[in-house]
Design a protein around this motif. Structure first.
Motif, PDB file in Angstrom:
ATOM      1  N   THR A  28       0.854  -1.193   0.000  1.00  0.00           N
ATOM      2  CA  THR A  28       0.000   0.000   0.000  1.00  0.00           C
ATOM      3  C   THR A  28       0.893   1.248   0.000  1.00  0.00           C
ATOM      4  OG1 THR A  28      -0.044   0.153   2.392  1.00  0.00           O
ATOM      5  CG2 THR A  28      -1.746  -1.205   1.378  1.00  0.00           C
TER       6      THR A  28
ATOM      7  N   ASP B 208      -3.364   0.332  -8.108  1.00  0.00           N
ATOM      8  CA  ASP B 208      -3.153   1.163  -6.917  1.00  0.00           C
ATOM      9  C   ASP B 208      -2.062   0.632  -5.980  1.00  0.00           C
ATOM     10  OD1 ASP B 208      -4.472  -1.040  -6.040  1.00  0.00           O
ATOM     11  OD2 ASP B 208      -6.060   0.015  -4.961  1.00  0.00           O
TER      12      ASP B 208
ATOM     13  N   HIS C 182      -8.516  -6.238  -4.371  1.00  0.00           N
ATOM     14  CA  HIS C 182      -7.440  -7.088  -3.822  1.00  0.00           C
ATOM     15  C   HIS C 182      -8.051  -8.280  -3.099  1.00  0.00           C
ATOM     16  CE1 HIS C 182      -4.593  -3.947  -4.889  1.00  0.00           C
ATOM     17  NE2 HIS C 182      -5.565  -3.108  -4.514  1.00  0.00           N
TER      18      HIS C 182
ATOM     19  N   ARG D 243      -7.525  -4.252 -11.166  1.00  0.00           N
ATOM     20  CA  ARG D 243      -6.257  -4.291 -10.431  1.00  0.00           C
ATOM     21  C   ARG D 243      -6.343  -3.530  -9.103  1.00  0.00           C
ATOM     22  NH1 ARG D 243      -2.166  -6.412 -13.813  1.00  0.00           N
ATOM     23  NH2 ARG D 243      -2.991  -6.636 -15.902  1.00  0.00           N
ATOM     24  N   THR D 244      -7.546  -3.024  -8.795  1.00  0.00           N
ATOM     25  CA  THR D 244      -7.709  -2.361  -7.491  1.00  0.00           C
ATOM     26  C   THR D 244      -8.574  -3.193  -6.546  1.00  0.00           C
ATOM     27  OG1 THR D 244      -9.605  -1.134  -8.327  1.00  0.00           O
ATOM     28  CG2 THR D 244      -7.460  -0.029  -8.436  1.00  0.00           C
TER      29      THR D 244
END
Lengths: 810, 259
Positions: A79, A259, A222, A219-220
């Motif tokens: 992150t 992200d 998770h 892709r954001t």
């Protein structure tokens, strides 16, 4: 001149050692009081160290129970703040396709769910895994097979692999496993394999199901936990470099669509035990300090005992014993004492271990099943015994073996200087015990602060039940909503139940989810909100007050406009200075894929904040949607029952109601959950306190012993003083001041050493400075009081010395 | 020490075993310098029985300690068996004590946790002697002092006289060149004291070299030669009935010899 002594070969050395041992045994037997005290003291030190080491050994040192387990790694995404998050589906595909570091790479996601098809419905751990999952662990099935590529492909055959325990307990150890069909989340799976006993990864999984990548996922999102096995010869570092390259490529290609700020890779072992590494190493260091205090104590006792043996040592020297020979005799005694201490310490370690396991509830320590007093631990205990022997006897032995021979043979007097040595030993004990007490004081105060945190809900009298509605019986939103509409009033009618509620994420349960959302009039919110599903009964059963607006009520039914509650943090963060009640949000990332992005949700009330993630972390902005309107995720939920009777007593009645609805459950009181939330801290604090008390006790015994001996040594002097008219108070003062001088030296040294300790402790403290003056002052006061008490007993004895008797004692 | 009984040879035919030449011993404390021994010249011949007598504080024990390598002289030369001992290391001195010197102390100095047998055996174990030979020697030594019936007793179970006999057995078991006895009768009643003196005389009669510190002239008479120490100096030497130094000085000091 011939200088060789006992140079008659190995046999002679053995014989000579055995003679020393026999003599040492006789001496210890003849001085039973000294021996008992010494053995007990060393046993405390060795026992404490061994018990903690057995935990460290089981958790930190033992490999995971898989072949070449050091090659198994865990991957995650990084992150912005450097934290970890699950891997997005497309990113996993890219890692799988582009990385050269892994022989196998697999993903999994796990959750509890109801399994039908066994002897009875049970709520069990389910893991959805990809094809290579089992090959990452290189664990062969006990029976049958693991998944094929077909099975993990989208739309592939539905098969299941079960754990040994599930096979034994719910499939009756059947040999025809293929004939068993399990129903999980509404889908039927044919059992194709049984894993060997002990294989439960991840967590306590009982059923593994094949899973494939969601091609629709972004892709954001998770969703995947990832494990891999490094190729032979590939280091963690080179794999990290490999992942960095892939990350840069992906970031270049997808920009803000991705992200993550990088990929993390760590050994799976580190990933599992990482959170407890620091506390455990700290406890081991504390236990070693206890051992050092014990050794110092025994050393000063041996030195005192040695004073009575100086004549004997002098005779031995006069008869031709070299210094080394005398040293060997004395250290053999220390060795025997320490070995006895080791044996007693091992027994004590078993008891301390039980005590520690009592303090650490299930789940507080990862890998705790591997903790035992095995060969390595026994070897460690013996090594500690050897260390104790060297530390406690070598110094006194060296000291005694160097003192003047003639003096002892002829005058039998004291050559002096020993008082200084004792002073150093006692000061060292005090310094080490002070370190432990300061550490303990800081942890206790920190724990008190954590324990005094208002979690934002009441836990007393609340029973919780984790449930997962079987898809076969509750296939859609309507059936889920109906379940709650029927079951909650029924539960609330049970005798002793005041309120019954449900929530998707129970506070402090470790579960939680967050996501983006839109605010009417302003668009996308600046940051994520936490998301949960809860009914009014949940807030009422946990005593969470409504701050503004209203709770959900009968107006809020399926088909009416969606409503939600938010917590105070949500209101402050997203609607600063304005009334949040009546405002609308939509496109909740957590369920928009079910209910569509355009379905507005009206905020009808604000509830008080709760510490939902952890007691020590600030409340997060949270939105609670209504289970009767947006029940999709409510298939997995916790029921909360506020009772007027002991909550455990409700279990049979609740279980009966749930059983009728074909819903298995696991029960716990909210009190135990709250207690579990501080279990780790309680464990570290309790164990360290235990060690600190032992160290303080040993230091007190050390001070008492030395002061007592000094009183005996100064009997004549004290007798003269009393004969000359000294008042008891002045004699007492003389002794106490002398002892407190040494204690003060130890305290100063201890305080000077505290920065080392406090640096190590920092990460374990909550809302308290490592240099907290209150703790230091309290600890110093406690120490001074204990030292005073330990000195006053022999000092009082000194005041009762009969002058004539003392003067004749020369 | 020779075990077989021999007649002591004449002084003229015997070799020097111990030779002290100008030996001094000075003790230093914070403000004081005490001369315990001042220029001692002493020869002890093989097979000789020498008594060192003198008042308390005269230097007797210091001299015995230096002879026994328990202490080192401040200056002067000490030859033992013709070899200087000043340059010996601590270990070498321990070996010399073990193999060449036998000690008998006033307070017996037996080790309380060891049996009679083990006490006598102790110096032989330091020597690394094989078990069989050790057993032979210990038994012989205990037989010699009449204590073979008490081998398994502990010192606390023996009388003072018996303890001293065991101490003598321990001293002679290793067959040393010389026996150093420090007031061996000091802690004994007169009967036991006499018995020990007879035992020493018997050992001497069998060829042992003995140097005994005593303040009791009755026991000093058992020796062939008596060396009188006063203020760290040898002030008189008596051989048989012949005094060789200044009696007057002794009388002036208040220390007389009871004849």
């Amino acid at each position: 001149m011939k200088t060789a002594q006992e140079s008659h070969g190995a046999d002679g050395l053995v014989t000579s050692f055995l003679r020393d041992l026999r003599y040492a045994g006789r001496r210890l037997r003849n001085n039973l009081g000294f021996t008992t005290l010494g053995v007990l003291t060393l046993a405390l030190g060795i026992g404490a160290t061994t018990a903690v080491f057995s935990v460290v050994n089981g958790i930190l040192l033992k490999s995971l129970p898989y072949p070449d387990s050091n090659q198994i790694v865990a991957l995650s995404e990084r992150t912005k703040s450097g934290g970890e998050m699950n891997v997005a589906d497309p990113n996993f595909l890219d890692l799988h396709g582009q990385s050269h570091s892994f022989s196998s790479l697999a993903f999994y996601s796990n959750y509890p769910s109801t399994i039908l098809g066994g002897s009875e419905p049970i709520l069990a751990g389910i893991a959805n895994v990809s094809t290579d999952f089992m090959s990452v662990f290189r664990v062969r099935p006990l029976m049958g097979r693991v998944f094929t590529h077909d099975e993990t492909a989208p739309g592939g055959p539905a098969s299941a692999v079960v754990s040994f325990n599930y096979w034994r307990d719910h499939l009756g150890s059947a040999t025809d496993i293929n004939s068993h069909i399990l129903s999980v989340d509404g889908r039927s799976y044919q059992v194709v394999g049984v894993m060997p006993t002990g294989f439960h990864f991840p967590d306590a999984t009982d059923v593994w199901l094949p899973s494939s990548i969601s091609t629709a996922a972004t892709r954001t999102a998770h969703n995947l936990q990832v494990v891999g096995r490094l190729k032979t010869g590939v280091s963690l570092e080179s794999a990290r470099t490999d992942l960095d390259l892939i990350y840069r490529r992906l970031k270049h290609d997808y920009g803000t669509g991705m992200d993550a700020y990088g990929f993390n890779i760590n050994t799976l072992h580190d990933e599992i035990v990482g959170p407890v590494r620091t506390p455990l190493l700290l406890l081991l260091a504390a236990a070693v300090l206890v051992l050092l205090v014990a050794c110092t104590n025994v050393a000063s006792t041996l030195l005192a005992a040695g004073a009575a043996r100086r004549g004997e040592i002098a005779v031995r020297a006069a008869l031709g014993a070299r210094r080394g020979r005398v040293l060997r005799q004395l250290t053999t005694e220390g060795l025997l004492l320490a070995m006895l201490g080791s044996a007693a310490g091992l027994a004590l370690a078993a008891a301390v271990l039980k005590f520690m396991q009592l303090l650490a509830p299930a789940g507080a320590l990862p890998q705790s099943g591997t903790i035992s007093l095995d060969g390595r631990v026994v070897t460690f205990a013996l090594a500690m015994g050897l260390l104790a022997a060297v530390l406690s006897s070598l110094f006194p032995a060296m000291r005694l073996s160097t003192e003047s021979i003639t003096h002892d043979l002829v005058t039998r007097g004291d050559v002096g200087g020993r008082g200084r040595v004792w002073g150093i030993l006692v000061a060292s004990e005090v310094a080490m015990a002070l370190l432990l007490l300061v550490g303990c004081g800081l942890l206790v105060r920190s724990f008190a602060k954590v324990a005094s945190i208002d979690p934002g809900f009441r836990s007393d009298g609340v029973l919780t039940a984790d449930i997962a509605l079987p898809q076969a019986k509750y296939p859609d939103d309507a059936s889920i909503a109906t379940f709650y509409q029927q079951i909650l009033p029924e539960l609330a009618r049970l005798p002793g139940v005041k309120q019954a509620g449900m929530t998707h994420h129970l506070p402090l349960s470790g579960s939680g989810e967050n996501g983006a959302f839109d605010i009417e009039g302003t668009g996308r919110a600046s940051s994520y909100t936490y998301y949960s599903i809860a009914n009014t009964g949940f807030f009422r059963s946990l005593g969470v007050p409504l701050k503004r607006g209203r709770f959900f009520d009968d107006r809020d039914r399926p088909g009416t406009p969606d409503v939600a509650l938010v917590n105070e943090t949500f209101a402050k963060q997203f609607f600063p200075g304005v009334d949040v009640v009546g405002r609308r949000v939509r496109n909740l990332a957590n369920d928009d894929w079910v209910y569509g992005p355009d379905r507005w949700v009206t905020i009808v009330g604000v509830v008080a904040d709760m510490h939902e993630a952890a007691l020590t972390s600030a409340p997060k902005p949270t939105i609670y949607v209504n289970p009767y309107q947006r029940p999709f995720k409510a298939r997995y939920a916790s029921l909360t029952l506020q009772s007027t009777v002991p909550p455990e007593s409700l279990v049979p009645a609740v279980q009966a109601i749930l059983r009728k609805a074909a819903v298995p459950a696991t029960f716990a009181t909210m009190d135990s959950r709250l207690s579990g939330a501080v279990a780790g801290r309680r464990f570290s604090t309790s164990v360290l306190t235990f060690f600190a008390v032992i160290a303080l006790l040993l230091a007190a015994i050390g001070i008492y012993g030395v002061v007592s001996y000094q009183v005996v040594q100064r009997t004549r002097e004290i007798g003269i003083r009393i004969a000359l008219g000294a008042q008891p108070a002045s004699v007492r003062r003389l002794i106490v001041i002398n002892s407190m001088r040494v204690v003060a030296l130890g305290l100063v040294v201890g305080i000077l050493a505290t920065p080392v300790l406090t640096r190590a402790l920092q990460s374990l403290l909550y809302d308290i400075s490592p240099t907290d003056p209150g703790t230091f002052v309290t600890v110093l006061l406690v120490f001074v009081l204990v030292a005073l008490a330990a000195s006053l007993i022999p000092a009082n004895r000194a005041t009762r010395i009969a002058p004539m008797l003392a003067l004749r004692s020369e | 020490m020779t075990a077989s009984p021999t007649t002591p040879s004449t002084a003229e035919s015997r070799k020097s075993l111990i030779k002290l030449d100008g030996v001094t011993k000075v003790y230093y404390t914070d403000e004081l310098e005490t001369h315990a021994l001042a220029g001692i010249q002493l020869d002890i011949l093989e097979g000789e029985y020498v008594a060192i007598a003198g008042p308390s504080g005269g230097g007797k024990t210091t001299l015995l300690s230096i002879l026994g390598l328990l202490d080192s002289p401040t200056s002067g030369v000490y030859l033992l068996g013709g070899q200087p001992v000043e340059s010996l290391s601590r270990s070498q001195r321990a070996d010399v004590r073990n193999q060449r010197i036998g000690f008998i102390f006033q307070a017996f100095n037996l080790i309380g946790d060891l049996t009679v047998y083990e006490n006598v055996e102790l110096p032989l174990t330091y020597r690394g002697m094989p078990t069989d030979e050790r057993r032979k020697r210990v038994n012989a030594a205990l037989e010699r002092v009449g204590m073979s019936h008490r081998t398994n007793h502990y010192p606390a179970q023996l009388s003072g006289g018996q303890q001293q006999r065991v101490a003598v057995a321990r001293a002679v078991s290793g067959d040393p060149l010389i026996l150093l006895a420090d007031e061996p009768t000091g802690n004994l009643d007169s009967a036991n004291g006499e018995a020990i003196m007879e035992l020493l005389a018997e050992l001497h009669g069998n060829g042992a070299t003995i140097c005994m510190v005593t303040h009791d002239p009755r026991f000093a008479r058992h020796a062939e030669r008596t060396v009188h120490l006063f203020d760290g100096r040898i002030v008189e030497e008596e051989r048989g009935d012949r005094a060789t130094t200044d009696q007057q000085e002794l009388r002036e000091s208040g220390f007389g010899i009871d004849r």
